[in-house]
Design an enzyme around this catalytic site. Sequence first.
Site, PDB file in Angstrom:
ATOM      1  CB  THR A 161      -0.906  -0.003   1.256  1.00  0.00           C
ATOM      2  OG1 THR A 161      -1.529   1.269   1.384  1.00  0.00           O
ATOM      3  CG2 THR A 161      -0.106  -0.275   2.527  1.00  0.00           C
ATOM      4  CD  GLU A 163      -3.365   3.347   4.444  1.00  0.00           C
ATOM      5  OE1 GLU A 163      -3.141   3.161   5.647  1.00  0.00           O
ATOM      6  OE2 GLU A 163      -4.487   3.216   3.939  1.00  0.00           O
ATOM      7  CE1 TYR A 211      -3.283  -2.809   5.736  1.00  0.00           C
ATOM      8  CE2 TYR A 211      -3.275  -0.449   5.306  1.00  0.00           C
ATOM      9  CZ  TYR A 211      -3.260  -1.751   4.844  1.00  0.00           C
ATOM     10  OH  TYR A 211      -3.230  -1.994   3.485  1.00  0.00           O
TER      11      TYR A 211
END
Length: 331
Positions: A120, A122, A147
């Site tokens: 990801t 992120e 996460y």
Amino acid sequence: MHVLISGGAGFIGANFVHQTLTDRPDCAVTVLDKLTYAGNLASLSDVSDRIEFVQGDVADAETVDPLVAAADLVVHFAAESHNDNSLRDPSPFVQTNLVGTFQLLEAVRRHGVRYHHISTDEVYGDLELDDPAKFTPTTPYNPSSPYSSTKAGSDLMVRAWVRSFGVQATISNCSNNYGPYQHIEKFIPRQITNLIDGVRPKLYGAGLNVRDWIHVRDHNQAVWDIIDRGEIGQTYLIGADGEMNNKQVVELILELMGHAPDDYDHVADRPGHDLRYAIDATKLRQDTGWEPQFKDFRSGLADTIAWYQANQTWWRPQKAAVEARYAAQGQ
Ligand code: NAD
Ligand code: TDX
């Protein structure tokens, strides 16, 4: 080619299974999925006779080893994927995202199997709203949530296994996906299914946080392009120049579903809420020739709304429990 797809009963993985069977009919597909709350066998029901499905945990070495040994390629989607859940209880994120990736890496190392790691944007943290910069493959890792920190750790293990053990791996870091089969805890399907149920959409905080939306099929095409034409050991960022803030997305959903643009509620913000993600996908485009096909977010979103309207039996069993969890935290 025999492909082992972990997390193939989840959102992106199920779309990847469908695309692979359509575009590469010569591929033999095995899905390994634990069927957590996020996995749904109904997402694969129309192709159940064309795949081998194994219910099991990627963090369990004895389950993973023979499946990897029988494969030519592992594409690793399985993860705990929802930021809000990771704030409530990080432990399954550590177990699945870190230990699960470790077990797959050890198995591909033992058996010399090609590996592609799904990750990801992120992992790079966030950008200021007024910053012209985007994430590139050299942006330093700076994850914000349990996460994203476990995803970052899993990416770094892949890099280390390539360098130290010569594992044949590539990594992709993609921006926010939308499309069919996405769990209704996530932003876009939560708001669509709320409106179908006569409930107002829920916007965290002021709704000014920006996400870089990409259709799930464009993500998955990029994954195959990286497997076909990417360079071992490299990281590719996947994004389709789809930046929008959350308020704009909610207003578009409201318009497409025939509601007034202000027919939503502001609710409690997410702790540590990342402000903005934005992807510079130049390297992916140059090295693989990938181009997104779903360039019109409005029409992709309209198709996604139609899918949730037509597939209520797929999501309805989960709706009450998902909303009860959100209500308990003021969201
Ligand atoms: P999802 O939550 O919809 O699906 C995850 C799947 O993994 C589920 O089927 C679940 O049952 C399975 N799973 C969970 N733990 C497992 C375990 N221990 N063993 C085996 N299977 C297990 O997630 P998603 O949105 O499809 O995301 C897939 C991957 O893509 C993840 O690695 C995620 O980090 C990454 N990603 C997602 C997005 C996005 O916008 N959704 C964007 C970029 C990257
Ligand atoms: O009800 C909501 N209201 C709201 O305003 C929900 C569920 C979310 N939001 C906001 C939070 C985010 O700014 O919408 C944005 C998107 O939220 P999510 O769908 O939870 O996605 P995000 O946290 O951005 O992470 C997603 O993209 C990157 C995926 O869930 C991750 O798996 C992926 O790595």
